[in-house]
Design an enzyme around this catalytic site. Structure first.
Site, PDB file in Angstrom:
ATOM      1  CB  ALA A  67      72.199  72.085  60.593  1.00  0.00           C
ATOM      2  CG  ASP A  68      65.773  74.628  62.091  1.00  0.00           C
ATOM      3  OD1 ASP A  68      65.227  73.811  61.320  1.00  0.00           O
ATOM      4  OD2 ASP A  68      65.162  75.555  62.658  1.00  0.00           O
ATOM      5  N   GLY A 109      68.372  59.405  54.154  1.00  0.00           N
ATOM      6  CA  GLY A 109      67.348  58.374  54.139  1.00  0.00           C
ATOM      7  C   GLY A 109      65.941  58.926  54.213  1.00  0.00           C
ATOM      8  CG  HIS A 114      58.677  49.977  59.885  1.00  0.00           C
ATOM      9  ND1 HIS A 114      59.764  50.729  60.267  1.00  0.00           N
ATOM     10  CD2 HIS A 114      57.586  50.608  60.385  1.00  0.00           C
ATOM     11  CE1 HIS A 114      59.355  51.766  60.968  1.00  0.00           C
ATOM     12  NE2 HIS A 114      58.026  51.717  61.047  1.00  0.00           N
ATOM     13  NE  ARG A 171      64.709  66.081  64.362  1.00  0.00           N
ATOM     14  CZ  ARG A 171      64.728  64.829  63.905  1.00  0.00           C
ATOM     15  NH1 ARG A 171      64.945  64.591  62.608  1.00  0.00           N
ATOM     16  NH2 ARG A 171      64.519  63.814  64.720  1.00  0.00           N
ATOM     17  CG  ASP A 200      65.615  48.008  58.403  1.00  0.00           C
ATOM     18  OD1 ASP A 200      64.950  48.323  57.401  1.00  0.00           O
ATOM     19  OD2 ASP A 200      65.207  48.183  59.562  1.00  0.00           O
ATOM     20  CE  LYS A 242      60.497  71.848  59.351  1.00  0.00           C
ATOM     21  NZ  LYS A 242      59.294  71.726  60.228  1.00  0.00           N
ATOM     22  NE  ARG A 282      57.309  59.117  54.410  1.00  0.00           N
ATOM     23  CZ  ARG A 282      56.028  58.859  54.648  1.00  0.00           C
ATOM     24  NH1 ARG A 282      55.144  58.955  53.656  1.00  0.00           N
ATOM     25  NH2 ARG A 282      55.615  58.529  55.846  1.00  0.00           N
TER      26      ARG A 282
END
Length: 374
Positions: free
Chosen positions: A71-72, A95, A138, A52, A168, A74, A97
């Site tokens: 890069a945005d 990664g 988590h 972002r 993880d 949206k 959802r």
């Protein structure tokens, strides 16, 4: 359609290693995704992180070895540039959802139609389907549901979180890397990419395959602090030294325990008694009382020349001075930051050194121009 050549040369990043020439796009995230991208970069891949605007993590060592573009997601204009980059990529790592990439117009159906050879790596905790797929989570929760947390710790205490190494990274990033490399191997003969659904719960469960095999034969109890690898057996445990440090004692095999027994002056019956649950406490106490008589440095000097499978429990800083790790150059320093070197090692490339964390982002069109389509 992008044509992916099997020949690999160095990219603009100048990386050396067995993955030199592999083009990877990583969507910024936390934990296992960045760790997987780091491993690929360590091995020579040209990894570009999409972050972002203003969010680049300059001090994050797991961001080492890749370029950063901002890069945005949206912004339709930014998405256009991202699509052009992905048209030229070999691998994508994300990664988010389930469903997020699809809503951005960057889902597998869209990208594999544009670039059929793309290996699309998806890293999540729960996986892409199932009742918890869209829920937050988590490491602690992932290993709890696989049954692994219930086995870590002593019988009379709560489970002990194994940092986030089991879930993880052990069950997550390492299996994502494995899936990516397997898909690239298959692509070398089919020419086609595919989607990798890497779920931490799946990988964690696979890590425990040996325990399931032992349980099936009656050699493993489904309980904490009752098994030969969980610290309950006297010859596989940690013991406190006179200076308050700890010694790892792990001579499971008879010949190795015999060396321990001789150096500690333990009675002969402990060779068999260490496997008898009725004798566990007594053997534990004998070993503990003996080790508590001297400091860690004494026992390190005593056992380093032996095959007794005894090792000092170093802190992170102490580990930097360990003779074995220093001889191998396991740790190094880059831009003033101490960190582990890339692993494993390859005879064709020698010892690989980590590349630094990018100091600044670069325009996405610069990378697009550098990633020409064959």
């Amino acid at each position: 359609m992008t044509q992916h050549s099997s020949a690999r040369g160095n990219t603009e990043s100048g990386a050396a290693g067995p993955l030199a020439g592999l083009k990877v796009v990583e969507f910024t995230g936390l934990g296992p995704g960045p760790h997987a991208a780091m491993i690929l970069a360590d091995l020579g891949a040209d990894v570009v992180r999409i972050d972002r605007p203003g969010n680049a993590k300059k001090s994050d060592v797991t961001a080492r070895g890749r370029r950063i573009v901002e890069a945005d997601l949206k912004d339709p204009a930014a998405i256009k540039g991202v699509l052009e980059l992905l048209d030229r990529a070999d691998v994508l790592i994300e990664g988010f959802r389930p469903g997020v990439m699809e809503r951005l117009g960057l889902g597998p159906d869209v990208l594999l139609e544009r670039n059929p050879g793309l290996v699309y790596g998806r890293m999540t905790g729960w996986g892409q389907d199932g009742p918890l797929a869209d829920r937050a989570g988590h490491d602690m929760g992932y290993i709890a549901r696989t049954g692994m947390a219930s086995l870590i710790g002593s019988a009379d205490s709560a489970p002990v979180p194994p940092l986030n190494l089991v879930g993880d990274f052990g069950g997550g990033s390492m299996f994502l890397v494995t899936g990516i490399l397997a898909a690239l191997f298959e692509r070398s003969s089919t020419g086609r990419g595919q989607v990798i659904d890497a779920a931490i719960v799946d990988g964690t469960a696979t890590l425990a395959t040996m325990l399931w095999a032992l349980k099936d034969t009656g050699m493993w109890q489904d309980a904490r602090g009752r098994n030969f690898l969980d610290g309950s057996q006297p010859s596989y445990s940690y013991y406190r030294t006179s200076d308050g440090e700890y010694l790892a004692v792990a001579p499971l095999e008879p010949q190795f325990f015999e060396e321990l027994r001789e150096h500690l002056g333990l009675p002969e019956w402990t060779q068999k008694g260490r496997f008898d649950p009725r004798k566990f406490d007594e053997v534990h106490q004998l070993i503990a009382d003996t080790i508590a008589q001297h400091p860690l440095a004494h026992w390190t000097e005593v056992f380093d020349p032996t095959d007794a499978c005894v090792a000092p429990v170093w802190s992170m800083e102490q580990a930097l001075d360990d003779p074995q790790l220093k001889a191998r150059g396991t740790y190094t320093e880059v831009d003033g930051v101490t960190q582990p070197r890339p692993a494993p090692r390859f005879s064709a490339h020698g010892r690989l050194d980590p590349r630094p964390v990018s100091k600044e982002a670069q325009p996405i069109d610069t990378v697009v121009r550098g990633w020409s389509v064959d």
